[in-house]
Design a protein around this motif. Structure first.
Motif, PDB file in Angstrom:
ATOM      1  N   GLU A   1      59.986  76.235  45.689  1.00 44.90           N
ATOM      2  CA  GLU A   1      59.031  75.431  46.381  1.00 44.90           C
ATOM      3  C   GLU A   1      58.064  74.565  45.499  1.00 44.90           C
ATOM      4  O   GLU A   1      58.180  74.801  44.407  1.00 44.90           O
ATOM      5  N   PRO A   2      57.713  73.590  46.236  1.00 41.91           N
ATOM      6  CA  PRO A   2      56.810  72.710  45.675  1.00 41.91           C
ATOM      7  C   PRO A   2      55.702  73.249  45.007  1.00 41.91           C
ATOM      8  O   PRO A   2      54.769  73.742  45.838  1.00 41.91           O
ATOM      9  N   LEU A   3      55.115  73.174  43.740  1.00 39.05           N
ATOM     10  CA  LEU A   3      54.034  73.793  43.011  1.00 39.05           C
ATOM     11  C   LEU A   3      53.851  72.388  42.234  1.00 39.05           C
ATOM     12  O   LEU A   3      54.017  72.007  41.419  1.00 39.05           O
ATOM     13  N   HIS A   4      52.126  72.116  42.681  1.00 38.86           N
ATOM     14  CA  HIS A   4      51.481  71.190  41.890  1.00 38.86           C
ATOM     15  C   HIS A   4      50.190  71.859  41.208  1.00 38.86           C
ATOM     16  O   HIS A   4      49.392  72.249  42.011  1.00 38.86           O
ATOM     17  N   PHE A   5      50.452  71.790  40.002  1.00 35.61           N
ATOM     18  CA  PHE A   5      49.080  72.441  39.080  1.00 35.61           C
ATOM     19  C   PHE A   5      48.327  71.241  38.760  1.00 35.61           C
ATOM     20  O   PHE A   5      48.611  70.291  38.385  1.00 35.61           O
ATOM     21  N   GLU A   6      46.843  71.521  38.865  1.00 33.07           N
ATOM     22  CA  GLU A   6      45.828  70.984  38.257  1.00 33.07           C
ATOM     23  C   GLU A   6      45.143  71.575  37.355  1.00 33.07           C
ATOM     24  O   GLU A   6      44.863  72.900  37.528  1.00 33.07           O
TER      25      GLU A   6
END
Length: 526
Positions: A119-124
Motif C-alpha cells: 500500500e502507498p506509505l508516505h513518511f514525514e
C-alpha cells in the motif's frame, strides 16, 4: 559549509557510483533556497555522475527549499525539505550512495518485511539538525523507500518550517508521520518502525517464517559495549557468532560526552559506537540489526525467535541488552511524551529555546542535562527526590554558578500538568513540609536513571525484583548455557568500561561451557 577536506572525502566515496543521480530542487522563491542550491551544487561538484536540476514538481515537493533524489531518471522516493547539514549530512550522503547502487546494509529478513508492503506509505520525519538520534530514523526510512516503490520518505527540518511545527503541535524530535497521521514520536529507532509496520500488517513477517541460520556457537543479544565485547571475544576463539541488536550501540549512542573510558581521554557516544562497529567488522560476526528477540526456547540447543520471523539455533546465549531511561510513572508523563515531556536534552532542547523547563533527577545525567539546557532555555529547575544530590561535586558546582539554574532538593513530582495537548507545568510536593506547589513551565526532561531491558527473559532466567538478571562472578545465569553481561545484570556500577569487561568475561565463560558440552552430530543439523 562544505570544506575542502569534506569535498575530497566525498570524491572518494562517490568514485564507485553505478547510477547517475540527480538532485531535483523545486522551483520558486524562498529565503533559504539559495543556501540549499549552493549546498547541493557543492556536493554535485565531486562527481560527473551527480547533477542538480531546478524543476516544477507539480506538488510532489513541499516548497522551493525541498528536493528529491532521482537515480537514472527514476524517482527514488527520497525527499529532503530543508538543508541537510549538521547531523543530517550523513543522511544525505548515504541516500546519494545507496541511490547510486551502493548495497544497503539491511538484514535480508528486514528487507523482506519492507518489500512486502503493498500500500502507498508516505513518511514525514520532523527533525532538528542538532538531534543526534534523528539521522537513524531518516536513514532507515530512506532505505525503506529504496526497497519498495510504494514507500516515500521526507525529512523535514522543523527550523525551516516553524508554521508546520506549530500546526502539528510538535515539541520533540524525531516525530514521524505516516500518510498525514502521527506514526511514532519520542524515542524512535529503526526497530520501532519495523515493529509498527508489523502491527499494521502482521502478515509481513510470513516471508521469513521458518527461516533459520546454521547452528551458532554463541548468540549475543544486545549491541552495546557489553554485547560487542562479548561478540569480539567469542569470534577471536573461532566460534560461530551472531549478534542481535534492535539498535546497535544501545544507550551509549545517546551519550554526548564520554571522558571516563580509560585510554580515551574524550569521545562521544556516536563516535564510540562507530569504533565498536569498525572493530567488530574485523571478525566474522553476523549482525542482525533492527530486530528484537520475542522468545527463547531452552535446551541444549536453544532457539531464539526474532521479531522478523526468523529463528536462530544456538549452543549458548549471552544477554547484553543494557538498560533504558526510567520513567517517572506519574500522571501526565506518558500522555505528553513528545509534547513537552522528553528524555533527551540534546535532541529536544532546541524546541524550548527561551522557555522555562524542568529536569527531574539530581544525578550526573540530570545535572549534565541542566547544564546543557541552560544555554538554550530561559530557566531550568532541577527536581531531586532526596535531600542531597547524587551528582559529582564538580557538576553541582557548575550548575550552582548558572544564574538560570535552580535546584530543588527533597521534592516529589506529583504530576505533569498539560492543557490542549501541551505541558504547562509540574505539580510537586516538598517532602519535609508536605506543601504542594505547581510550577508553570513548558517542558519536563526526565533523567532518573535506568531500567534493565530484560522483559523478554521473564521466566527464562532468575531476576531481581527490579528486573536485573542475576549472575555470578563469571556471568553465569540460572539457566544452563545462558550468560549475561553489562547494565542488564546485577553487577554494580553501570559504566561503559565495566560493561566491556563483563562482556569479555561472559564470552570466556561461554567458551569454557562449550568446551565442556559437546553437541551430538544429529543435533547440529536438527
Amino acid at each position: 559549509m562544505l570544506t575542502k577536506e569534506i569535498l575530497q572525502a566525498l570524491k572518494g566515496y562517490t568514485a564507485s557510483m553505478q547510477k547517475d543521480v540527480t538532485f531535483v530542487v523545486q522551483t520558486g522563491e524562498h529565503s533559504k533556497r539559495n543556501e540549499l542550491v549552493e549546498f547541493l551544487s557543492g556536493v554535485a561538484s565531486v562527481s560527473d555522475k551527480i547533477t542538480l536540476e531546478g524543476r516544477d514538481t507539480d506538488g510532489v515537493l513541499r516548497s522551493p527549499v525541498s528536493f528529491l533524489i532521482e537515480a537514472d531518471g527514476e524517482d527514488t522516493g527520497i525527499r529532503f525539505s530543508g538543508v541537510p547539514g549538521g547531523h543530517e549530512f550523513n543522511s544525505l550522503i548515504l541516500a546519494l550512495l545507496h541511490s547510486s547502487g551502493t548495497a544497503l546494509k539491511v538484514d535480508e529478513n528486514v528487507q523482506n518485511i519492507v518489500k512486502g508492503v503493498n500500500e502507498p506509505l508516505h513518511f514525514e520525519v520532523f527533525i532538528s539538525l542538532s538531534c543526534h538520534n534523528c539521522p537513524d530514523v531518516v536513514q532507515a526510512l530512506n532505505q525503506f523507500a529504496l526497497l519498495n516503490p510504494n514507500i516515500t520518505s521526507e525529512m523535514i527540518d522543523g527550523g525551516v518550517y516553524p508554521k508546520l511545527i506549530e500546526e502539528r503541535d510538535i515539541q520533540g524530535v524525531p516525530s514521524v508521520y505516516l500518510n498525514g497521521e502521527l506514526f511514532a514520536n519520542g524515542k524512535v529507532d529503526a526497530s520501532t518502525l519495523i515493529d509498527k509496520l508489523l502491527e499494521r500488517d502482521p502478515s509481513l513477517k510470513e516471508a521469513n517464517k521458518g527461516k533459520s541460520m546454521p547452528l551458532q556457537d554463541v548468540t549475543v543479544i544486545g549491541g552495546g559495549p557489553a554485547g560487542v565485547s562479548a561478540a569480539i571475544y567469542s569470534a577471536r576463539k573461532g566460534l560461530k557468532v551472531t549478534i542481535v541488536a534492535d539498535r546497535f550501540g544501545g544507550q551509549v549512542k545517546d551519550t554526548m560526552g564520554i571522558e571516563n573510558l580509560i585510554s580515551v581521554s574524550k569521545t562521544t557516544g556516536p563516535e564510540l559506537v562507530g569504533n565498536l562497529l569498525t572493530h567488530m567488522k574485523d571478525y566474522e560476526i553476523t549482525l542482525k540489526e533492527h530486530v528484537k528477540v520475542e522468545n527463547i526456547e531452552r535446551g541444549d540447543i536453544k532457539v531464539v525467535a526474532l521479531s522478523s520471523g526468523e529463528e536462530i539455533r544456538t549452543r549458548t546465549i549471552i544477554v547484553a541488552t543494557g538498560a533504558r531511561w526510567r520513567e517517572l510513572g506519574v500522571p501526565g508523563e506518558k500522555e505528553n511524551v513528545g509534547n513537552g515531556v522528553a528524555y533527551c536534552p540534546h535532541c529536544d532542547g532546541p524546541f524550548f529555546k527561551g522557555k522555562d523547563v524542568a529536569v527531574i533527577g539530581g544525578g550526573n545525567s540530570g545535572i549534565e542535562a541542566a547544564l546543557d539546557l541552560a544555554g538554550i532555555v530561559k530557566s531550568v529547575t532541577v527536581f531531586e527526590f532526596m535531600p542531597t544530590l547524587k551528582a559529582d561535586e564538580v557538576l553541582v558546582k557548575q550548575a550552582e554558578k548558572r544564574d538560570n539554574v535552580t535546584i530543588l532538593r527533597n521534592v516529589a513530582t506529583n504530576q505533569i500538568v498539560a492543557e490542549n495537548g501541551k505541558v504547562t507545568g509540574i505539580e510537586y510536593k516538598n517532602r519535609e513540609t508536605e506543601e504542594v506547589t505547581t510550577l508553570p513551565l513548558a517542558g519536563v526532561f526526565v533523567q532518573i536513571g535506568l531500567v534493565p531491558n530484560s522483559q523478554f527473559m521473564q521466566g527464562v532466567v532468575d531476576m531481581t525484583k527490579h528486573g536485573e538478571i542475576i549472575v555470578d562472578n563469571k556471568c553465569v545465569t540460572s539457566e544452563k548455557g545462558i550468560f549475561a553481561a553489562g547494565d542488564v545484570t546485577t553487577v554494580p556500577y553501570k559504566q561503559i568500561v565495566i560493561s566491556m569487561g563483563e562482556g569479555a568475561k561472559a564470552s570466556l565463560s561461554a567458551f569454557e561451557y562449550l568446551l565442556q558440552h559437546e553437541v551430538p552430530e544429529s543435533e547440529k543439523t536438527a
